[in-house]
Design a protein around this motif. Structure first.
Motif, PDB file in Angstrom:
ATOM      1  N   ASP A  97     -33.506  -0.010  75.013  1.00 28.97           N
ATOM      2  CA  ASP A  97     -34.611   0.763  74.640  1.00 28.97           C
ATOM      3  C   ASP A  97     -34.605   2.150  74.988  1.00 28.97           C
ATOM      4  OD1 ASP A  97     -35.477  -1.526  73.782  1.00 28.97           O
ATOM      5  OD2 ASP A  97     -37.042  -1.773  75.531  1.00 28.97           O
ATOM      6  N   GLY A  98     -33.728   2.339  76.008  1.00 25.50           N
ATOM      7  CA  GLY A  98     -33.668   3.871  76.377  1.00 25.50           C
ATOM      8  C   GLY A  98     -32.400   4.632  75.611  1.00 25.50           C
ATOM      9  N   LEU A  99     -31.305   3.776  75.229  1.00 25.09           N
ATOM     10  CA  LEU A  99     -30.131   4.766  74.683  1.00 25.09           C
ATOM     11  C   LEU A  99     -29.919   4.089  73.384  1.00 25.09           C
ATOM     12  CD1 LEU A  99     -28.317   4.987  78.023  1.00 25.09           C
ATOM     13  CD2 LEU A  99     -29.455   6.511  76.887  1.00 25.09           C
ATOM     14  N   GLY A 100     -30.381   2.917  72.854  1.00 27.26           N
ATOM     15  CA  GLY A 100     -30.268   2.394  71.637  1.00 27.26           C
ATOM     16  C   GLY A 100     -28.879   1.861  71.504  1.00 27.26           C
ATOM     17  N   LEU A 101     -28.486   1.321  72.524  1.00 28.84           N
ATOM     18  CA  LEU A 101     -27.052   0.561  72.653  1.00 28.84           C
ATOM     19  C   LEU A 101     -27.101  -0.812  71.639  1.00 28.84           C
ATOM     20  CD1 LEU A 101     -25.566   1.227  76.108  1.00 28.84           C
ATOM     21  CD2 LEU A 101     -25.828   2.814  74.353  1.00 28.84           C
ATOM     22  N   ALA A 102     -25.929  -0.805  71.137  1.00 26.75           N
ATOM     23  CA  ALA A 102     -25.694  -2.080  70.296  1.00 26.75           C
ATOM     24  C   ALA A 102     -25.243  -3.336  71.290  1.00 26.75           C
ATOM     25  CB  ALA A 102     -24.567  -1.943  69.381  1.00 26.75           C
ATOM     26  N   PRO A 103     -25.281  -4.494  71.095  1.00 28.66           N
ATOM     27  CA  PRO A 103     -25.019  -5.735  71.921  1.00 28.66           C
ATOM     28  C   PRO A 103     -23.991  -5.676  72.828  1.00 28.66           C
ATOM     29  CG  PRO A 103     -25.996  -6.455  69.837  1.00 28.66           C
ATOM     30  CD  PRO A 103     -25.643  -5.080  69.818  1.00 28.66           C
ATOM     31  N   ARG A 104     -22.733  -5.106  72.304  1.00 31.50           N
ATOM     32  CA  ARG A 104     -21.581  -5.163  73.194  1.00 31.50           C
ATOM     33  C   ARG A 104     -21.345  -3.802  73.753  1.00 31.50           C
ATOM     34  NH1 ARG A 104     -16.166  -6.630  69.969  1.00 31.50           N
ATOM     35  NH2 ARG A 104     -15.421  -6.364  72.244  1.00 31.50           N
ATOM     36  N   GLU A 105     -22.101  -2.953  73.548  1.00 29.11           N
ATOM     37  CA  GLU A 105     -21.873  -1.580  74.145  1.00 29.11           C
ATOM     38  C   GLU A 105     -22.698  -1.659  75.552  1.00 29.11           C
ATOM     39  OE1 GLU A 105     -21.833   1.611  70.446  1.00 29.11           O
ATOM     40  OE2 GLU A 105     -23.829   1.045  71.343  1.00 29.11           O
ATOM     41  N   PHE A 106     -22.199  -0.795  76.406  1.00 33.53           N
ATOM     42  CA  PHE A 106     -22.671  -0.552  77.868  1.00 33.53           C
ATOM     43  C   PHE A 106     -22.380   0.768  78.410  1.00 33.53           C
ATOM     44  CE2 PHE A 106     -18.324  -2.310  78.535  1.00 33.53           C
ATOM     45  CZ  PHE A 106     -17.929  -1.466  79.466  1.00 33.53           C
TER      46      PHE A 106
END
Length: 192
Positions: free
Chosen positions: A152-161
């Motif tokens: 929600d805060g950074l719009g990351l995709a599922p595998r991203e961190f």
């Protein structure tokens, strides 16, 4: 015999992060930040997969993330002290760069190497900011590891961190240097 770059080596031997709470305006503008970001992207990257990306967080985005950290901390049952520490890291910042690890499927490059490459981007970004004369610190914290905050805060995709958040600004105070590792206890020499 190689020609040493004494200035670069001296910088690396004496570099130190500046606590984010001591950083203030001004912060680098886009033109000043450009070479710092470019230097960070020159990090080691096996097979040129580019398993990372950068998100520049300007003041309004940092304020929004401070609010989200408060909401998520409350939802997760974090202590008021833990929530305030995360909130303040974003609320008081003027500029930060989130380094996002974005692993790529490649049988020749284990994911751990890609994660380490993202860490190298964090280090290079931190050092480039310091070398450019800014104060900088690499932080994370519990919010960076919360999946809802990431999405929600950074719009990351599922595998991203989030590999790290590098806070950059003008140094207002220099705390004393901290103790550094003793090379004799951390270095092993193997001859045979």
């Amino acid at each position: 015999m190689p020609a040493p770059d004494e200035a670069a080596l001296d910088f690396l031997l004496n570099r130190r992060s500046r606590p984010s709470k001591t950083l203030a305006a001004p912060v680098p503008d886009r033109e000043q930040l450009g070479p710092i970001l470019t230097a960070a992207l020159r990090s080691p990257d096996h097979k040129k997969l580019e398993p990372w990306r950068l998100i520049v967080l300007e003041r309004p985005a940092l304020r929004r993330l401070a609010e989200l950290a408060t909401e998520r901390g409350t939802a997760l049952g974090r202590t008021p002290e833990e929530i305030e520490k995360q909130r303040a890291a974003y609320a008081t910042g003027g500029l930060a760069v989130a380094v996002i690890c974005a692993p790529v499927d490649n049988p020749a490059v284990p994911e751990v190497e890609q994660i380490l490459s993202a860490g190298a981007v964090c280090t290079a970004l931190l050092n480039a900011a310091l070398a450019a004369g800014w104060g900088a610190q690499w932080l994370t914290g519990w919010a960076c590891h919360d999946r809802v905050f990431q999405q929600d805060g950074l719009g990351l995709a599922p595998r991203e961190f989030v590999a790290g958040v590098i806070h950059i600004g003008t140094e207002t105070a220099a705390p004393p240097d901290r103790p550094r590792p003793d090379p004799a206890t951390k270095i092993a020499w193997i001859r045979e």
